[in-house]
Write a protein that holds these residues in place. Sequence first.
Motif, PDB file in Angstrom:
ATOM      1  N   SER A 275     -19.486   7.307 -19.232  1.00  0.00           N
ATOM      2  CA  SER A 275     -18.848   6.362 -18.318  1.00  0.00           C
ATOM      3  C   SER A 275     -18.017   7.026 -17.239  1.00  0.00           C
ATOM      4  N   SER A 276     -17.786   8.349 -17.327  1.00  0.00           N
ATOM      5  CA  SER A 276     -16.922   9.017 -16.360  1.00  0.00           C
ATOM      6  C   SER A 276     -17.606  10.165 -15.623  1.00  0.00           C
ATOM      7  N   LEU A 277     -18.386  10.984 -16.311  1.00  0.00           N
ATOM      8  CA  LEU A 277     -18.991  12.167 -15.717  1.00  0.00           C
ATOM      9  C   LEU A 277     -20.490  11.969 -15.552  1.00  0.00           C
ATOM     10  N   LEU A 278     -20.924  11.717 -14.316  1.00  0.00           N
ATOM     11  CA  LEU A 278     -22.336  11.502 -13.994  1.00  0.00           C
ATOM     12  C   LEU A 278     -22.882  10.257 -14.690  1.00  0.00           C
ATOM     13  N   ARG A 279     -22.302   9.127 -14.335  1.00  0.00           N
ATOM     14  CA  ARG A 279     -22.770   7.846 -14.858  1.00  0.00           C
ATOM     15  C   ARG A 279     -24.264   7.660 -14.570  1.00  0.00           C
ATOM     16  N   GLY A 280     -24.935   6.970 -15.476  1.00  0.00           N
ATOM     17  CA  GLY A 280     -26.376   6.768 -15.370  1.00  0.00           C
ATOM     18  C   GLY A 280     -27.154   7.572 -16.384  1.00  0.00           C
ATOM     19  N   TYR A 281     -26.541   8.654 -16.901  1.00  0.00           N
ATOM     20  CA  TYR A 281     -27.159   9.473 -17.937  1.00  0.00           C
ATOM     21  C   TYR A 281     -26.459   9.231 -19.270  1.00  0.00           C
TER      22      TYR A 281
END
Length: 370
Positions: A275-281
């Motif tokens: 939810s914080s570092l590179l959302r979508g993965y």
Amino acid sequence: MRYFFAWVGLLFLPLLGAGHSVSFRSNQGMSVPDSAKESHRRFQLIPLPVIFYTPETHVAYGVLGVCLFRTDSTARTSNIDFAIIHTQNAQTVIEPTYTIFTKQEKYLIRGMLLYTKFPELYYGIGSGTTNAQEELISYRSLRAYNRFLRKVKPGWFVGIQQQYFKTFNVHRSSDRQLPEQTLIGGLGSVVNGLGVASVVDTRDNIYSPVRGWYADVSFMEYGALLGSEFGFTNYLFDIRHYRSLSPNTVLAGQFYLNLNIGEVPFKQAATLGGSSLLRGYYNGRYRDNDALIMQAELRQHFFGRVGGVLFAGAGDVAHRPSEFSISDLKLTGGLGLRYLISRKEHLNIRIDAAVGNKTHGFYVNISEAF
């Protein structure tokens, strides 16, 4: 491809947004001294019921919340966040975190406690892993992370940090053989580390900054003398900048570098996603000794308590820094909706939809991603 759906109890938002957050009173509503009234104004407790679904957990539910307070009028707002989540599959996450500015911001005390009984998808180590390598690893973990920092000058804190992390009752959904050294700590691990940290924090607000810098640079050493079963060294660089483009528009950027040297258990490896570092993965879809992430957000206030965000990011993992390559970067982007639940503290509920390379995610949380 895995995805994450979440719904917040929206019926509660008008109540929370209208200022009906939980707070402590004295004398059952009778008149109180001015000092007590000031104390009342300084304290705010905001609970938020949540319910969500994932293929691994089925229905999950619980409470997120934040307690806001000030130690005095010269200090920025301190907070204690908490999450208590339980799932249909009898999985549990209990996570209180805290950031406390003491009087006149002489000290910055920050930390977290975490207990999890939760499955995690594992794809192996490295930037080039495929979905065909996916398996489910279930485990229990206990984590205690604490920092005690002293002000060197306004906005700059230096001090010590400690982290204890125990992973146990590890079970894999597959019995296939993995390449050597790709699942360190696969039978469980105990690590304990000590280190130093320097934090520069000139943000005007720690929840939704409009301007200022945040720079967190730290070093942590894990070794047998501290009770660790594995020995390694961690270096962390988290640099953020916020700039006001107009009264209603903010540009935010983050540079994040996580480096590990030594024998690193898989639960302490650097990861992308979440939810914080590179959302979508998926959080942990890619993991290795090192992670490099750059992301930016354009934050726009629309009307009343409602705002929106346009964000994009790029990142990758590597076994050593020299192996990072521009051609291998994982890209992501998306849109977000913001709802202000505390005008005084500029605290938002964020709802983000993100798309990566053949993957996507939907996230609900309190406060900004960075």
